[in-house]
Design a protein around this motif. Structure first.
Motif, PDB file in Angstrom:
ATOM      1  N   HIS A  42     -42.351  11.406  37.099  1.00 44.33           N
ATOM      2  CA  HIS A  42     -41.934  12.496  36.617  1.00 44.33           C
ATOM      3  C   HIS A  42     -40.420  12.703  36.280  1.00 44.33           C
ATOM      4  CE1 HIS A  42     -41.290  13.164  40.739  1.00 44.33           C
ATOM      5  NE2 HIS A  42     -40.321  14.075  40.669  1.00 44.33           N
ATOM      6  N   ASP A  43     -39.444  11.873  36.945  1.00 45.93           N
ATOM      7  CA  ASP A  43     -38.178  11.758  36.701  1.00 45.93           C
ATOM      8  C   ASP A  43     -37.722  10.536  35.918  1.00 45.93           C
ATOM      9  OD1 ASP A  43     -37.151  14.367  37.816  1.00 45.93           O
ATOM     10  OD2 ASP A  43     -36.978  13.388  40.043  1.00 45.93           O
ATOM     11  N   LYS A  51     -42.501  17.898  33.377  1.00 47.29           N
ATOM     12  CA  LYS A  51     -41.219  17.798  33.451  1.00 47.29           C
ATOM     13  C   LYS A  51     -40.355  18.762  33.071  1.00 47.29           C
ATOM     14  CE  LYS A  51     -42.327  12.722  32.113  1.00 47.29           C
ATOM     15  NZ  LYS A  51     -41.030  12.039  33.043  1.00 47.29           N
ATOM     16  N   ALA A  99     -43.512  11.422  27.666  1.00 48.05           N
ATOM     17  CA  ALA A  99     -44.392  12.194  28.431  1.00 48.05           C
ATOM     18  C   ALA A  99     -45.918  11.582  28.002  1.00 48.05           C
ATOM     19  CB  ALA A  99     -44.458  13.611  27.859  1.00 48.05           C
ATOM     20  N   ASP A 127     -48.249  16.210  31.378  1.00 48.58           N
ATOM     21  CA  ASP A 127     -47.022  15.440  31.817  1.00 48.58           C
ATOM     22  C   ASP A 127     -45.754  16.156  31.375  1.00 48.58           C
ATOM     23  OD1 ASP A 127     -45.585  13.689  33.134  1.00 48.58           O
ATOM     24  OD2 ASP A 127     -45.598  12.309  31.581  1.00 48.58           O
ATOM     25  N   LYS A 178     -37.367  20.376  34.973  1.00 44.22           N
ATOM     26  CA  LYS A 178     -35.783  20.465  34.475  1.00 44.22           C
ATOM     27  C   LYS A 178     -35.169  21.705  34.072  1.00 44.22           C
ATOM     28  CE  LYS A 178     -35.520  15.793  32.473  1.00 44.22           C
ATOM     29  NZ  LYS A 178     -36.521  15.340  32.915  1.00 44.22           N
TER      30      LYS A 178
END
Length: 228
Positions: free
Chosen positions: A143-144, A158, A149, A154, A162
């Protein structure tokens, strides 16, 4: 601290009878996730990740409204569990992983791998839908670090993760992580959010949050505070 009670009633009358119980936009946590949260929360106490997770979850609910094609049963638990892996990183090294001008990519990868492992155990323990688990774990594991994606689910995870950085809570938190004043923290968050989002809705959210935060720093806004 978030204001929950009024300091005054300038109107002088009770208007609560005119407030709908469920107006559009009200968000309530899916009860199927409560058991997941109870197991995740102790693992999210690192660097205020518990509060971060809940605020990001709220953003995810909003993004899901704009993406009915996305599977909420994947997005929400993935977001709730995405940062449990930081509990496996030595506390004195956690901020090294994301420090401006430095960073420890190895620790970022470690928290993703450990997060997927811990999430698998939590989902199994709570009896979560087995057909969703593989996709949830794939989202958490990357995820980081993953720059693309895997799916709309996803992308929402994400983007919610953020975009939180530009919320009032996100800016407050980053200030204390790195000893920055609000202007410095907001600029750091802006450079790490704008240009790094996938959905148009999250991009709009981020611009709106950024705009509001920068206005709080304008001399004209600061001058208004001296009236009180």
């Amino acid at each position: 601290m978030t204001k929950l009670l009024p300091a005054a009633n300038h109107y002088g009358q009770d208007v609560t009878a005119s407030i709908e119980a469920e107006p559009d936009g009200v968000i309530a946590l899916d009860q199927s996730l409560v058991a997941v949260w109870e197991l995740a929360a102790p693992l999210l106490r690192v660097r205020d990740n518990d509060a971060h997770t809940l605020y990001a979850l709220g953003l995810a609910y909003a993004l899901l409204e704009s993406h009915p094609e996305a599977d909420a049963a994947v997005v929400l638990p993935a977001l709730m569990l995405h940062d449990v892996g930081w509990s496996e990183v030595p506390p004195d090294q956690v901020l090294q992983a994301i420090a401006p001008g430095g960073g420890r990519p190895d620790l970022v990868l470690l928290h993703e791998k450990e997060g997927a492992r811990l999430a698998a155990g939590i989902l199994a323990h709570t009896g979560y839908d087995p057909s969703k688990v593989a996709e949830i774990l794939a989202i958490i594991d990357g995820h980081d670090s993953r720059r693309t994606a895997l799916s709309i689910e996803d992308a929402i995870v994400k983007d919610s993760d953020k975009t939180w950085r530009l919320s009032p809570h996100g800016v407050d938190t980053v200030m204390d992580w790195f000893g920055l004043d609000r202007d410095q923290a907001l600029r750091l968050c802006s450079q790490r959010v704008h240009g790094h989002l996938f959905t148009q809705e999250a991009k709009a959210m981020a611009r709106a949050l950024s705009g509001l935060e920068f206005v709080t720093l304008w001399p004209q806004r600061r001058a208004l505070l001296s009236r009180d």
